[in-house]
Design an enzyme around this catalytic site. Structure first.
Site, PDB file in Angstrom:
ATOM      1  CG  HIS A  13      -1.792   1.168   1.369  1.00  0.00           C
ATOM      2  ND1 HIS A  13      -2.993   1.262   0.699  1.00  0.00           N
ATOM      3  CD2 HIS A  13      -1.683   2.305   2.088  1.00  0.00           C
ATOM      4  CE1 HIS A  13      -3.574   2.404   1.005  1.00  0.00           C
ATOM      5  NE2 HIS A  13      -2.788   3.070   1.841  1.00  0.00           N
ATOM      6  CG  ASP A  15      -0.941   6.033   2.262  1.00  0.00           C
ATOM      7  OD1 ASP A  15      -2.030   5.837   1.693  1.00  0.00           O
ATOM      8  OD2 ASP A  15      -0.665   5.584   3.384  1.00  0.00           O
ATOM      9  CG  HIS A  46      -4.787   5.839  -0.473  1.00  0.00           C
ATOM     10  ND1 HIS A  46      -4.714   6.056   0.890  1.00  0.00           N
ATOM     11  CD2 HIS A  46      -5.923   6.457  -0.886  1.00  0.00           C
ATOM     12  CE1 HIS A  46      -5.747   6.777   1.278  1.00  0.00           C
ATOM     13  NE2 HIS A  46      -6.498   7.039   0.211  1.00  0.00           N
ATOM     14  N   GLY A 123      -2.479  10.701   5.850  1.00  0.00           N
ATOM     15  CA  GLY A 123      -1.191  11.367   5.840  1.00  0.00           C
ATOM     16  C   GLY A 123      -0.430  11.447   7.146  1.00  0.00           C
ATOM     17  CB  SER A 125       2.228   7.781  11.440  1.00  0.00           C
ATOM     18  OG  SER A 125       3.196   8.670  11.969  1.00  0.00           O
ATOM     19  N   GLY A 126       0.184   7.631  13.753  1.00  0.00           N
ATOM     20  CA  GLY A 126      -0.041   7.765  15.183  1.00  0.00           C
ATOM     21  C   GLY A 126      -1.440   8.199  15.577  1.00  0.00           C
ATOM     22  CG  ASP A 156      -5.342   2.996   4.761  1.00  0.00           C
ATOM     23  OD1 ASP A 156      -4.439   2.836   5.595  1.00  0.00           O
ATOM     24  OD2 ASP A 156      -5.216   3.707   3.742  1.00  0.00           O
ATOM     25  N   GLY A 157      -5.812   2.420   8.460  1.00  0.00           N
ATOM     26  CA  GLY A 157      -5.538   3.379   9.519  1.00  0.00           C
ATOM     27  C   GLY A 157      -5.702   2.809  10.906  1.00  0.00           C
ATOM     28  N   GLY A 178       0.317  -0.641   9.212  1.00  0.00           N
ATOM     29  CA  GLY A 178       1.122   0.577   9.263  1.00  0.00           C
ATOM     30  C   GLY A 178       1.929   0.664  10.539  1.00  0.00           C
ATOM     31  CB  SER A 180      -0.715   1.809  15.036  1.00  0.00           C
ATOM     32  OG  SER A 180      -1.663   1.295  14.119  1.00  0.00           O
TER      33      SER A 180
END
Length: 210
Positions: A13, A15, A46, A123, A125-126, A156-157, A178, A180
């Protein structure tokens, strides 16, 4: 990027955020070209971008096998899907975390292999998972099931051991790993993948896409 390139993973994936769709800019086209030369798995690009048509030819020619484009950013979704196919990729329909399934959801869903549903803002992270996105995934799955459609839903996320089963229960069956979850510090990528899978396997014996 090499560690996930094994049969245990189904695609990468990638981004891209244009600085307008959200207030950041990440991963233009140069890295995609380098990545394509190093991996054999398919790549999903994406495009978190307004006017996605302007980027499709470039990303497809650099090696994207799937191109995810946002409902919120397209003026004519079917034309955008056709443009993606013209350049040899497959379209994926994407939704922001706060976008509910629209009236034309099923008509557009039949045009794609899966739906990408953001559970955080693109866009950064965290972030923690936005709870309203779970309700949207549930509604998507319900509407797809009622229509007899087996289209997959990609979450996604903030996919991690604490959220992955909740996302599955809501109706997601593709999970984007990702920072996390899949790349969380303290474990290898392989170990993190096994932790995530063990959470899912405790609820079901099905196999999942990563």
């Amino acid at each position: 990027m090499w560690k996930p390139n094994s049969p245990a993973y189904h695609f990468f994936h990638y981004d891209m955020v244009d600085g307008k769709f959200n207030k950041c800019f990440i991963l233009g086209d140069t890295l995609l070209e380098m990545m394509r030369s190093e991996v054999t798995l398919p790549i999903e690009a994406h495009l978190a971008a307004y006017n996605p048509d302007a980027y499709i030819e470039r990303f497809a020619k650099l090696g994207a096998d799937y191109i995810a484009v946002h409902y919120e950013a397209m003026e004519h979704p079917l034309k955008t899907f056709d443009l993606i196919r013209k350049f040899g990729a497959q379209p994926v329909l994407a939704f922001k975390c706060d976008t509910a399934p629209p009236d034309d959801f099923l008509a557009l869903a039949k045009e794609v292999p899966w739906i990408l549903k953001l559970t955080v803002n693109p866009g950064f992270s965290g972030q923690t998972m936005q709870q309203n996105s779970l309700g949207h995934i549930k509604e998507m799955r319900h509407r797809l099931s009622e229509a007899g459609m087996s289209v997959s839903i990609q979450a996604d996320g903030n996919v991690n051991p604490s959220t992955v089963n909740t996302l599955y229960q809501a109706g997601a069956d593709i999970f984007t790993g990702g920072t996390s979850g899949l790349f969380k510090s303290g474990h290898t990528v392989k170990e993190n993948k096994e932790i995530l899978l063990s959470v899912l396997h405790s609820q079901t014996n099905q196999y999942y896409h990563w």
